[in-house]
Design a protein around this motif. Structure first.
Motif, PDB file in Angstrom:
ATOM      1  N   ILE A 166       0.749  -1.251  -0.002  1.00 20.63           N
ATOM      2  CA  ILE A 166      -0.104  -0.088  -0.013  1.00 20.63           C
ATOM      3  C   ILE A 166       0.940   1.068  -0.110  1.00 20.63           C
ATOM      4  O   ILE A 166       0.689   2.380  -0.943  1.00 20.63           O
ATOM      5  CB  ILE A 166      -0.899  -0.095   1.343  1.00 20.63           C
ATOM      6  CG1 ILE A 166      -2.153  -1.193   1.114  1.00 20.63           C
ATOM      7  CG2 ILE A 166      -1.689   1.333   1.412  1.00 20.63           C
ATOM      8  CD1 ILE A 166      -3.050  -0.835  -0.066  1.00 20.63           C
ATOM      9  N   ASP A 167       2.006   1.270   0.805  1.00 15.09           N
ATOM     10  CA  ASP A 167       2.833   2.543   0.889  1.00 15.09           C
ATOM     11  C   ASP A 167       3.333   2.732  -0.560  1.00 15.09           C
ATOM     12  O   ASP A 167       3.461   4.014  -0.974  1.00 15.09           O
ATOM     13  CB  ASP A 167       3.861   2.287   1.729  1.00 15.09           C
ATOM     14  CG  ASP A 167       3.633   2.192   3.249  1.00 15.09           C
ATOM     15  OD1 ASP A 167       2.357   2.679   3.759  1.00 15.09           O
ATOM     16  OD2 ASP A 167       4.217   1.628   4.068  1.00 15.09           O
ATOM     17  N   VAL A 190       0.438   4.252  -2.660  1.00 13.04           N
ATOM     18  CA  VAL A 190       0.279   5.363  -2.398  1.00 13.04           C
ATOM     19  C   VAL A 190       1.137   6.305  -3.095  1.00 13.04           C
ATOM     20  O   VAL A 190       0.849   7.462  -3.974  1.00 13.04           O
ATOM     21  CB  VAL A 190       0.192   5.669  -0.923  1.00 13.04           C
ATOM     22  CG1 VAL A 190       0.106   7.314  -0.804  1.00 13.04           C
ATOM     23  CG2 VAL A 190      -1.145   5.026  -0.357  1.00 13.04           C
ATOM     24  N   LYS A 191       2.666   6.189  -2.927  1.00 17.21           N
ATOM     25  CA  LYS A 191       3.570   6.712  -3.449  1.00 17.21           C
ATOM     26  C   LYS A 191       3.395   7.002  -5.067  1.00 17.21           C
ATOM     27  O   LYS A 191       3.562   7.958  -5.585  1.00 17.21           O
ATOM     28  CB  LYS A 191       5.143   6.445  -3.375  1.00 17.21           C
ATOM     29  CG  LYS A 191       5.296   6.693  -1.703  1.00 17.21           C
ATOM     30  CD  LYS A 191       6.688   5.985  -1.289  1.00 17.21           C
ATOM     31  CE  LYS A 191       6.955   5.814  -0.175  1.00 17.21           C
ATOM     32  NZ  LYS A 191       7.971   5.015   0.310  1.00 17.21           N
ATOM     33  N   GLU A 246       0.330   9.353  -5.965  1.00 16.86           N
ATOM     34  CA  GLU A 246       0.629  10.658  -5.769  1.00 16.86           C
ATOM     35  C   GLU A 246       1.272  11.250  -6.863  1.00 16.86           C
ATOM     36  O   GLU A 246       0.933  12.517  -7.141  1.00 16.86           O
ATOM     37  CB  GLU A 246       1.708  10.829  -4.500  1.00 16.86           C
ATOM     38  CG  GLU A 246       0.893  10.815  -3.113  1.00 16.86           C
ATOM     39  CD  GLU A 246       1.831  10.957  -2.056  1.00 16.86           C
ATOM     40  OE1 GLU A 246       1.699  12.009  -1.089  1.00 16.86           O
ATOM     41  OE2 GLU A 246       2.934  10.249  -1.945  1.00 16.86           O
ATOM     42  N   GLU A 257      -1.019  12.251   0.496  1.00 17.34           N
ATOM     43  CA  GLU A 257      -1.090  10.677   1.057  1.00 17.34           C
ATOM     44  C   GLU A 257      -2.189  10.211   1.780  1.00 17.34           C
ATOM     45  O   GLU A 257      -2.620   9.191   1.477  1.00 17.34           O
ATOM     46  CB  GLU A 257       0.416  10.560   1.607  1.00 17.34           C
ATOM     47  CG  GLU A 257       0.564   9.123   2.094  1.00 17.34           C
ATOM     48  CD  GLU A 257       1.877   8.924   3.052  1.00 17.34           C
ATOM     49  OE1 GLU A 257       2.185   7.986   3.555  1.00 17.34           O
ATOM     50  OE2 GLU A 257       2.547  10.082   3.025  1.00 17.34           O
ATOM     51  N   ALA A 258      -2.724  11.021   2.800  1.00 18.31           N
ATOM     52  CA  ALA A 258      -3.776  10.739   3.578  1.00 18.31           C
ATOM     53  C   ALA A 258      -4.903  10.553   2.928  1.00 18.31           C
ATOM     54  O   ALA A 258      -5.721   9.470   3.101  1.00 18.31           O
ATOM     55  CB  ALA A 258      -4.002  11.592   4.609  1.00 18.31           C
ATOM     56  N   ARG A 306      -4.795   7.108   1.000  1.00 20.14           N
ATOM     57  CA  ARG A 306      -4.887   5.975   1.663  1.00 20.14           C
ATOM     58  C   ARG A 306      -6.184   5.691   2.363  1.00 20.14           C
ATOM     59  O   ARG A 306      -6.669   4.783   2.423  1.00 20.14           O
ATOM     60  CB  ARG A 306      -3.725   6.313   3.089  1.00 20.14           C
ATOM     61  CG  ARG A 306      -3.658   5.039   3.774  1.00 20.14           C
ATOM     62  CD  ARG A 306      -2.328   5.516   4.774  1.00 20.14           C
ATOM     63  NE  ARG A 306      -1.206   5.708   4.247  1.00 20.14           N
ATOM     64  CZ  ARG A 306      -0.563   4.596   3.890  1.00 20.14           C
ATOM     65  NH1 ARG A 306      -0.626   3.426   3.876  1.00 20.14           N
ATOM     66  NH2 ARG A 306       0.775   4.838   3.253  1.00 20.14           N
ATOM     67  N   ILE A 332      -8.327   4.335  -0.514  1.00 18.89           N
ATOM     68  CA  ILE A 332      -7.934   2.946  -0.576  1.00 18.89           C
ATOM     69  C   ILE A 332      -8.543   1.893   0.500  1.00 18.89           C
ATOM     70  O   ILE A 332      -9.279   1.106   0.212  1.00 18.89           O
ATOM     71  CB  ILE A 332      -6.661   2.672  -0.358  1.00 18.89           C
ATOM     72  CG1 ILE A 332      -5.752   3.238  -1.956  1.00 18.89           C
ATOM     73  CG2 ILE A 332      -6.103   1.160  -0.558  1.00 18.89           C
ATOM     74  CD1 ILE A 332      -4.427   3.135  -2.057  1.00 18.89           C
ATOM     75  N   ILE A 333      -8.478   2.554   1.817  1.00 17.03           N
ATOM     76  CA  ILE A 333      -9.193   1.567   2.736  1.00 17.03           C
ATOM     77  C   ILE A 333     -10.837   1.656   2.651  1.00 17.03           C
ATOM     78  O   ILE A 333     -11.413   0.718   3.058  1.00 17.03           O
ATOM     79  CB  ILE A 333      -8.799   2.436   4.271  1.00 17.03           C
ATOM     80  CG1 ILE A 333      -7.446   2.480   4.567  1.00 17.03           C
ATOM     81  CG2 ILE A 333      -9.734   2.014   5.369  1.00 17.03           C
ATOM     82  CD1 ILE A 333      -6.588   2.963   5.524  1.00 17.03           C
TER      83      ILE A 333
END
Length: 129
Positions: A35-36, A39-40, A43, A50-51, A54, A57-58
């Protein structure tokens, strides 16, 4: 970009002792993205923070879980679709079938047209084992 593969020897299916062995391509994973990492990458193509990414996605994960548990097919436009699958034992008649015969539940994914086209266009590269 190219899809990496190795070549492996496999026995002939359904033949006692393996029959004539032949060589087949097998995809070779070259790491993973979590996921990290996603996200990158997102972006770079988005004005979202980023928040925010994230959070989306959640939220998407939660909505997909609910929809699949409610027997819905989840169509994600160009990404493809997700749907629940079942594996069960058999009953001699429809009347005798009960939910206790269901052994497992799974989820299948069918990629969208653009993803399939990208995979076909990627090409292939043989890697050493």
């Amino acid at each position: 970009m190219a899809i990496k593969f190795t070549v492996i020897e496999r026995p002939q299916p359904g033949v006692s002792g393996g029959g004539e062995k032949k060589w087949y391509a097998a995809s070779s994973n070259q790491g993973e993205m979590d996921i990290d990492d996603l996200v990158k990458q997102i972006e770079k193509f988005s004005a979202l923070s980023e928040a925010d990414i994230r959070g989306v996605i959640i939220a998407l994960e939660n909505v997909i879980q609910e929809a699949l548990a409610d027997s819905k097919i989840v169509r994600l436009d160009k990404l493809g679709s997700l749907y629940a699958t079942l594996s069960s034992g058999a009953a001699p008649t429809e009347k005798e079938f009960h939910s206790g015969l269901i052994k497992s539940v799974g989820v299948n994914y069918r990629p969208g047209k653009r993803i399939l086209e990208a995979m076909k266009a990627a090409g292939f590269e043989k890697v050493k084992k």
